[in-house]
Design an enzyme around this catalytic site. Structure first.
Site, short mmCIF file in Angstrom:
data_model
loop_
_atom_site.label_atom_id
_atom_site.label_comp_id
_atom_site.label_asym_id
_atom_site.label_seq_id
_atom_site.Cartn_x
_atom_site.Cartn_y
_atom_site.Cartn_z
N LEU A 6 0.83 -1.21 0.00
CA LEU A 6 0.00 0.00 0.00
C LEU A 6 0.86 1.26 0.00
O LEU A 6 2.05 1.21 0.32
CB LEU A 6 -0.91 -0.05 1.24
CG LEU A 6 -1.92 -1.22 1.21
CD1 LEU A 6 -2.44 -1.54 2.60
CD2 LEU A 6 -3.06 -0.90 0.25
N PRO A 7 0.24 2.42 -0.32
CA PRO A 7 1.05 3.63 -0.47
C PRO A 7 1.78 4.08 0.81
O PRO A 7 2.95 4.44 0.77
CB PRO A 7 0.03 4.70 -0.89
CG PRO A 7 -1.10 3.92 -1.49
CD PRO A 7 -1.15 2.62 -0.77
N LYS B 273 15.54 -0.09 5.22
CA LYS B 273 15.11 0.55 3.96
C LYS B 273 15.41 2.05 3.96
O LYS B 273 15.98 2.59 3.02
CB LYS B 273 13.60 0.29 3.79
CG LYS B 273 12.91 1.15 2.78
CD LYS B 273 12.81 0.53 1.42
CE LYS B 273 12.25 1.54 0.43
NZ LYS B 273 12.23 1.08 -0.90
N THR C 128 6.34 0.63 2.04
CA THR C 128 7.32 1.44 2.75
C THR C 128 6.55 2.40 3.64
O THR C 128 5.81 3.26 3.14
CB THR C 128 8.19 2.26 1.76
OG1 THR C 128 8.84 1.34 0.88
CG2 THR C 128 9.23 3.07 2.50
N LYS D 190 9.87 10.64 -0.64
CA LYS D 190 9.09 9.93 0.40
C LYS D 190 10.04 9.24 1.39
O LYS D 190 9.88 9.36 2.61
CB LYS D 190 8.17 8.89 -0.26
CG LYS D 190 7.47 8.00 0.75
CD LYS D 190 6.70 6.85 0.14
CE LYS D 190 6.18 5.93 1.25
NZ LYS D 190 5.41 4.79 0.76
P1 NAD Z 1 0.63 2.38 -6.08
O1 NAD Z 1 0.03 3.67 -5.66
O2 NAD Z 1 0.86 2.09 -7.53
O3 NAD Z 1 -0.26 1.17 -5.51
C1 NAD Z 1 -0.92 1.19 -4.27
C2 NAD Z 1 -2.26 0.47 -4.45
O4 NAD Z 1 -2.90 0.42 -3.17
C3 NAD Z 1 -3.23 1.21 -5.40
O5 NAD Z 1 -3.66 0.32 -6.41
C4 NAD Z 1 -4.37 1.65 -4.49
O6 NAD Z 1 -5.63 1.63 -5.12
C5 NAD Z 1 -4.29 0.60 -3.39
N1 NAD Z 1 -4.92 1.00 -2.13
C6 NAD Z 1 -4.76 2.15 -1.44
N2 NAD Z 1 -5.49 2.13 -0.30
C7 NAD Z 1 -6.12 0.94 -0.28
C8 NAD Z 1 -7.03 0.34 0.62
N3 NAD Z 1 -7.44 0.95 1.71
N4 NAD Z 1 -7.49 -0.89 0.32
C9 NAD Z 1 -7.10 -1.53 -0.80
N5 NAD Z 1 -6.23 -1.01 -1.69
C10 NAD Z 1 -5.76 0.20 -1.45
O7 NAD Z 1 1.99 2.26 -5.25
P2 NAD Z 1 3.27 1.34 -5.61
O8 NAD Z 1 4.19 2.08 -6.52
O9 NAD Z 1 2.81 -0.02 -5.95
O10 NAD Z 1 3.99 1.32 -4.17
C11 NAD Z 1 3.49 0.56 -3.10
C12 NAD Z 1 4.47 0.65 -1.94
O11 NAD Z 1 5.74 0.15 -2.36
C13 NAD Z 1 4.72 2.07 -1.44
O12 NAD Z 1 4.78 2.05 -0.04
C14 NAD Z 1 6.04 2.46 -2.07
O13 NAD Z 1 6.74 3.40 -1.31
C15 NAD Z 1 6.75 1.11 -2.09
N6 NAD Z 1 7.78 0.98 -3.13
C16 NAD Z 1 7.50 1.32 -4.44
C17 NAD Z 1 8.49 1.18 -5.40
C18 NAD Z 1 8.22 1.54 -6.85
O14 NAD Z 1 9.15 1.56 -7.64
N7 NAD Z 1 6.97 1.83 -7.24
C19 NAD Z 1 9.76 0.67 -5.06
C20 NAD Z 1 9.99 0.30 -3.74
C21 NAD Z 1 8.98 0.45 -2.79
#
Ligand code: NAD
Length: 295
Positions: free
Chosen positions: A64-65, A170, A95, A245
């Site tokens: 999740l975000p 991290k 994260t 972030k």
């Molecule tokens: P994203 O925004 O693409 O995906 C998050 C998903 O969570 C979305 O589809 C959203 O609809 C869903 N969501 C939000 N609240 C919700 C709820 N209450 N119930 C159900 N679903 C819900 O984000 P991402 O890029 O996939 O990143 C996710 C996590 O991974 C973050 O914490 C980010 O910091 C971490 N991260 C991302 C990357 C990257 O390259 N994108 C790399 C390392 C770590």
């Protein structure tokens, strides 16, 4: 194994698909119904709500975000803690802040669940390829149960210690990455302005004491590392907004325990300014363009 998966965004979609491919019975949920549909096309079963995800699951993965989303998915009125069986393993790969991870672990444990925080290093390509690195915090018993699940989604799985220590690893790592990227940009800019071309400086410094990942794998000056975003107009890769972030989480954690991180603070400021100026979507190595005075 029956696995629940919540959060099918950029990262979660690929991770969920890998669990399905490994033969697990995955029930997937996201607020975005199109994301659920995509998971179903990849072989998962779609859940209508969190109760359906939790019902019968042996492990539940969240991606999740931010921390507020994790806490509400876990402990909201209709959240997974209200619906999962005693002893269910919660694996949070998002994260989030160290404090929120420890709060979630403490509440989950008192509720009769096992939890690990397991944030990842690696972007969407690694999520799709199943080659993420997981930094895991939590008790040994929870880690041992989580490891086979994480092994499917990642190439490296490290046990970093107790609850929250995955998040500590991290943010400390990414604070160092942010600082080293800015330092690498300054060094290349200085060398180039003084008459040394980027390739020659790279050849020397990459085998001398200035060598670091930001230089050898992700060189911010175009040329020396062909696969680096600098050769693709600084398209991400790892965007400025994501680096910001993580730097903010590091500063927040440093403030809470009075750790001295002046360079971390400055890196946060530099990336915050890029973000404010409209460059949130630029790769984080694009800070080179600011150092050069181009943006
Ligand atoms: P994203 O925004 O693409 O995906 C998050 C998903 O969570 C979305 O589809 C959203 O609809 C869903 N969501 C939000 N609240 C919700 C709820 N209450 N119930 C159900 N679903 C819900 O984000 P991402 O890029 O996939 O990143 C996710 C996590 O991974 C973050 O914490 C980010 O910091 C971490 N991260 C991302 C990357 C990257 O390259 N994108 C790399 C390392 C770590």
């Amino acid at each position: 194994m029956k696995i629940g998966f919540v959060g099918l965004g950029n990262m979660g979609a690929g991770m969920c698909a890998n669990l399905v491919r490994a033969g697990h019975d995955v029930r997937a949920f996201d607020l975005n119904t199109e994301a659920v549909q995509a998971a179903v096309s990849a072989g998962a079963s779609g859940a209508a709500d969190l109760a359906e995800v939790a019902n019968g699951a042996e492990a539940i993965v969240t991606m999740l975000p931010a921390g507020k989303h994790v806490l509400s998915v876990y402990f909201g009125d209709e959240g997974i803690a209200a619906n999962a069986a005693n002893g269910t393993l919660f694996i949070d790969c998002s994260t989030i802040s160290v404090d929120e991870a420890r709060e979630a672990a403490s509440k989950a444990t008192s509720g009769g669940f096992l939890m690990v925080d397991a944030p990842v290093s690696g972007g969407t390509a690694a999520a799709e390829a199943g080659s993420l690195t997981f930094m895991v915090g939590g008790p040994e018993t929870a880690f041992e149960r989580a490891k086979p699940v994480l092994d499917i989604m990642g190439a490296n799985v490290f046990h970093a210690g107790g609850a929250g220590n995955g998040q500590v690893a991290k943010i400390a790592n990414n604070m160092l990455l942010g600082i080293s990227m800015i330092g690498t940009c300054e060094a290349f800019n200085l060398a180039e302005k003084l008459g040394l071309d980027a390739q020659t400086f790279f050849d020397i410094s990459s085998t001398a004491s200035g060598q670091c990942w930001s230089m050898t794998k992700y060189c911010p000056s175009p040329g020396p590392v062909p696969a680096a975003p600098s050769n693709n107009d600084y398209q991400p890769g790892f965007a400025v907004a994501m680096m910001l972030k993580d730097l903010r989480l590091a500063q927040q954690a440093a403030g809470s325990i009075d750790a001295s991180t002046p360079l971390g603070a400055q890196a946060e400021e530099i990336y915050a300014r890029l973000d404010e100026d409209g460059f949130a979507g630029l790769d984080f190595s694009g800070v080179m363009r600011r150092v050069r005075g181009e943006i």
